[in-house]
Write a protein that holds these residues in place. Structure first.
Motif, PDB file in Angstrom:
ATOM      1  N   SER A 182     -43.013  35.571 -16.595  1.00 36.65           N
ATOM      2  CA  SER A 182     -42.355  36.821 -15.668  1.00 36.65           C
ATOM      3  C   SER A 182     -43.428  37.707 -15.439  1.00 36.65           C
ATOM      4  N   PRO A 183     -43.351  38.532 -14.288  1.00 36.24           N
ATOM      5  CA  PRO A 183     -44.235  39.581 -14.148  1.00 36.24           C
ATOM      6  C   PRO A 183     -43.615  40.840 -15.233  1.00 36.24           C
ATOM      7  N   PHE A 260     -53.211  29.384 -15.836  1.00 30.02           N
ATOM      8  CA  PHE A 260     -53.484  29.985 -14.367  1.00 30.02           C
ATOM      9  C   PHE A 260     -53.383  28.694 -13.587  1.00 30.02           C
ATOM     10  N   GLU A 261     -53.787  27.435 -13.761  1.00 27.28           N
ATOM     11  CA  GLU A 261     -53.772  26.421 -12.994  1.00 27.28           C
ATOM     12  C   GLU A 261     -52.325  25.698 -12.991  1.00 27.28           C
ATOM     13  N   MET A 262     -51.218  26.328 -13.792  1.00 22.76           N
ATOM     14  CA  MET A 262     -50.108  25.698 -13.680  1.00 22.76           C
ATOM     15  C   MET A 262     -49.225  26.284 -12.816  1.00 22.76           C
ATOM     16  N   ALA A 263     -47.907  25.845 -12.592  1.00 24.43           N
ATOM     17  CA  ALA A 263     -46.918  26.191 -11.457  1.00 24.43           C
ATOM     18  C   ALA A 263     -45.722  25.910 -11.884  1.00 24.43           C
ATOM     19  N   VAL A 264     -44.461  26.390 -11.396  1.00 21.41           N
ATOM     20  CA  VAL A 264     -43.028  26.239 -11.849  1.00 21.41           C
ATOM     21  C   VAL A 264     -42.819  24.798 -11.950  1.00 21.41           C
ATOM     22  N   ILE A 300     -40.760  26.335 -22.315  1.00 17.23           N
ATOM     23  CA  ILE A 300     -41.607  27.611 -21.692  1.00 17.23           C
ATOM     24  C   ILE A 300     -40.730  27.737 -20.373  1.00 17.23           C
ATOM     25  N   MET A 301     -39.999  28.869 -20.030  1.00 18.56           N
ATOM     26  CA  MET A 301     -38.880  28.996 -18.839  1.00 18.56           C
ATOM     27  C   MET A 301     -39.931  29.891 -17.881  1.00 18.56           C
ATOM     28  N   TRP A 302     -40.009  29.317 -16.854  1.00 16.95           N
ATOM     29  CA  TRP A 302     -40.845  30.204 -15.529  1.00 16.95           C
ATOM     30  C   TRP A 302     -39.642  30.840 -14.826  1.00 16.95           C
ATOM     31  N   GLY A 303     -39.977  32.147 -14.740  1.00 13.93           N
ATOM     32  CA  GLY A 303     -38.935  33.075 -13.758  1.00 13.93           C
ATOM     33  C   GLY A 303     -37.965  33.512 -14.722  1.00 13.93           C
ATOM     34  N   TYR A 304     -38.171  33.849 -15.989  1.00 12.20           N
ATOM     35  CA  TYR A 304     -37.103  34.534 -16.780  1.00 12.20           C
ATOM     36  C   TYR A 304     -37.802  35.647 -17.551  1.00 12.20           C
ATOM     37  N   ASN A 305     -36.951  36.350 -18.052  1.00 10.83           N
ATOM     38  CA  ASN A 305     -37.367  37.490 -18.850  1.00 10.83           C
ATOM     39  C   ASN A 305     -36.310  37.615 -19.753  1.00 10.83           C
ATOM     40  N   PHE A 306     -36.771  38.346 -21.209  1.00  8.71           N
ATOM     41  CA  PHE A 306     -35.681  38.412 -22.148  1.00  8.71           C
ATOM     42  C   PHE A 306     -34.826  39.529 -21.919  1.00  8.71           C
ATOM     43  N   LEU A 307     -33.508  39.464 -22.719  1.00 10.08           N
ATOM     44  CA  LEU A 307     -32.798  40.629 -22.587  1.00 10.08           C
ATOM     45  C   LEU A 307     -33.053  41.490 -23.275  1.00 10.08           C
ATOM     46  N   PRO A 308     -32.847  43.028 -23.117  1.00 13.03           N
ATOM     47  CA  PRO A 308     -33.119  44.079 -23.937  1.00 13.03           C
ATOM     48  C   PRO A 308     -32.268  43.749 -25.360  1.00 13.03           C
ATOM     49  N   LYS A 327     -32.037  35.298 -25.835  1.00 20.25           N
ATOM     50  CA  LYS A 327     -31.514  35.078 -24.486  1.00 20.25           C
ATOM     51  C   LYS A 327     -32.152  35.656 -23.436  1.00 20.25           C
ATOM     52  N   VAL A 328     -32.038  34.890 -22.186  1.00 21.61           N
ATOM     53  CA  VAL A 328     -33.129  35.051 -21.106  1.00 21.61           C
ATOM     54  C   VAL A 328     -31.943  35.485 -19.859  1.00 21.61           C
ATOM     55  N   VAL A 329     -32.721  36.012 -18.891  1.00 18.42           N
ATOM     56  CA  VAL A 329     -32.228  36.507 -17.633  1.00 18.42           C
ATOM     57  C   VAL A 329     -33.101  36.317 -16.472  1.00 18.42           C
ATOM     58  N   PRO A 330     -32.753  35.484 -15.250  1.00 17.87           N
ATOM     59  CA  PRO A 330     -33.936  35.064 -14.355  1.00 17.87           C
ATOM     60  C   PRO A 330     -34.159  36.403 -13.581  1.00 17.87           C
ATOM     61  N   VAL A 331     -35.591  36.312 -13.208  1.00 15.70           N
ATOM     62  CA  VAL A 331     -36.280  37.502 -12.408  1.00 15.70           C
ATOM     63  C   VAL A 331     -37.071  36.902 -11.486  1.00 15.70           C
ATOM     64  N   ALA A 332     -37.269  37.581 -10.247  1.00 17.56           N
ATOM     65  CA  ALA A 332     -38.134  36.904  -9.355  1.00 17.56           C
ATOM     66  C   ALA A 332     -39.558  36.964  -9.680  1.00 17.56           C
ATOM     67  N   THR A 333     -40.075  35.756  -9.696  1.00 15.79           N
ATOM     68  CA  THR A 333     -41.414  35.425  -9.968  1.00 15.79           C
ATOM     69  C   THR A 333     -42.180  34.780  -9.048  1.00 15.79           C
ATOM     70  N   ALA A 334     -43.389  34.784  -8.991  1.00 16.10           N
ATOM     71  CA  ALA A 334     -44.276  33.790  -7.995  1.00 16.10           C
ATOM     72  C   ALA A 334     -44.142  32.432  -8.622  1.00 16.10           C
ATOM     73  N   HIS A 335     -44.386  31.458  -7.602  1.00 20.16           N
ATOM     74  CA  HIS A 335     -44.132  30.187  -8.132  1.00 20.16           C
ATOM     75  C   HIS A 335     -45.496  29.705  -9.081  1.00 20.16           C
ATOM     76  N   CYS A 336     -46.593  30.552  -8.710  1.00 22.81           N
ATOM     77  CA  CYS A 336     -47.710  29.887  -9.646  1.00 22.81           C
ATOM     78  C   CYS A 336     -48.557  31.124  -9.687  1.00 22.81           C
ATOM     79  N   ALA A 337     -49.502  31.179 -10.862  1.00 21.79           N
ATOM     80  CA  ALA A 337     -50.387  32.355 -11.024  1.00 21.79           C
ATOM     81  C   ALA A 337     -51.233  32.624  -9.803  1.00 21.79           C
ATOM     82  N   TYR A 338     -51.786  31.723  -9.175  1.00 22.29           N
ATOM     83  CA  TYR A 338     -52.587  31.835  -7.866  1.00 22.29           C
ATOM     84  C   TYR A 338     -51.761  32.578  -6.807  1.00 22.29           C
TER      85      TYR A 338
END
Length: 373
Positions: A182-183, A260-264, A300-308, A327-338
């Motif tokens: 995630s960002p 960097f070469e990987m995507a969701v 490895i979960m793409w587009g998630y972030n840990f809860l506080p 536990k994780v929560v979904p967040v807005a994340t780019a489809h790939c690093a590029y």
């Protein structure tokens, strides 16, 4: 119902396959075996017998502990029996009434074994005692006392060393079940959470990772278990961490990162294993230890972030809620690093997540350059 059982069986088989393909299990054990070792190499383990004894399983340590004492008592019991027989002290030899034995009340094999046990354990019940008549018996007494002290020191040292092994301290260091992408602070990051379950610190803690994958070189050579360095850090740096509460480790996915070469949509199709290491020194014992865990693409979960998990009570105490640790929560994340670095606003949104609605997060104003949770 049959569909549920089928799904459960498939999940169990998939989990077993993932365990077999791991080099490092989730609890840090290395899944590797050695074959075709020359017979002469086994003597190297005997030469380094101390490390061999410390590393073998407890069942073998207890077996050697019991066997070493029992066997030494029995062997010296046979020697005491031989000395008594040579001096004519045994009952079946019908010694005269004025006969002076080498050892009082040693008249058979059982009494010789009991005298050997009493001598080596320094019990001394008083029923059997050495007389100064036989010089060989005096020499045997000295030899058995010295050898018994050596066996006692060695076996007690092995047991104490096994009890105090640093890897036991490592069992109180735990990693999150999943890693997330995630960002974070304007960068796309792969994050992992780690916690110290004891209140005593790990001094001089250092974190790093290795990406294990099969790589094909331009020359057509296939390198199995090719290792790539993965740098992890927290907001306060990556060395000498203040590891008193759970930390979130993150790896910045830039052009130099293998992620960097990987995507969701391609991440879970990759074949690699991310091994994370944490080295440190236990504050209470001053012993160095290493904690390991691993993550495969499915973890490895793409587009998630840990809860506080850090809050502060009304009394001003800091509180860690371990129910939110993994536990994780979904967040807005780019489809790939590029996409993240070159296409602004190109985000991937996850609809499902794991949240804890009953956990109240209290904002804590941290000063600059302080580790954030």
């Amino acid at each position: 119902m049959f569909g549920y059982l089928n799904k459960h069986i498939q999940d169990s088989l998939a989990e077993r396959r993932s365990r077999r393909t791991r080099l490092v299990t989730k609890d840090g054990r290395c899944n590797i075996e050695f074959g075709n070792i020359k017979y002469s190499k086994h003597f190297a383990f005997l030469a380094d017998f101390w490390t061999t004894f410390v590393e073998i399983r407890w069942r073998f340590v207890l077996f050697f502990f019991i066997a070493s004492f029992t066997l030494s008592w029995f062997i010296f019991g046979l020697l005491w029996y031989w000395i008594a027989r040579s001096n004519g002290d045994l009952t079946w030899q019908n010694p005269p009434l004025d006969h002076t034995p080498c050892v009082d009340n040693v008249v058979g094999l059982t009494t010789a074994f009991l005298y050997s046990l009493e001598t080596q354990t320094t019990i001394g019940y008083g029923g059997r005692a050495l007389t100064p008549l036989c010089p060989g018996a005096v020499a045997l007494l000295i030899i058995q006392s010295l050898l018994g002290a050596i066996i006692n020191c060695f076996m007690c040292g092995v047991i104490l060393s096994k009890i105090s092994l640093p890897k036991k301290r490592a069992k109180t260091i735990t990693f999150s079940d999943m890693a997330v992408i995630s960002p974070k602070n304007g960068s796309l990051c792969l994050s992992i959470r780690v916690a110290n379950l004891r209140k005593t610190l790990m001094i001089g803690s250092q974190i790093y990772g290795k990406l294990l994958r099969t790589n094909n070189t331009p020359d057509g050579e296939t390198i199995i278990m090719d290792q790539v360095n993965i740098d992890f850090m927290v907001d306060a740096g990556k060395d000498n961490l203040f590891f008193v509460c759970p930390l979130t480790l993150y790896h910045i996915i830039d052009k130099s990162s293998p992620f960097f070469e990987m995507a969701v949509d391609t991440l879970h199709k990759k074949e690699f294993e991310l091994v994370v290491f944490l080295d440190g020194t236990a504050e209470s014992t001053s012993s160095s230890c290493q904690v390991r865990t691993s993550f495969i693409p499915q973890e490895i979960m793409w587009g998630y972030n840990f809860l506080p998990i850090i809050s502060r009570s009304k009394e001003g105490k800091y509180r860690v809620d371990f129910s939110n640790f993994s536990k994780v929560v979904p967040v807005a994340t780019a489809h790939c690093a590029y996409c993240f670095h070159n296409i602004k606003g190109h985000h991937h949104h996850s609809r499902d997540g794991h949240d804890n609605q009953g956990f109240e997060v209290i904002d804590i104003n941290d000063p600059p350059n302080v580790t954030k949770m």
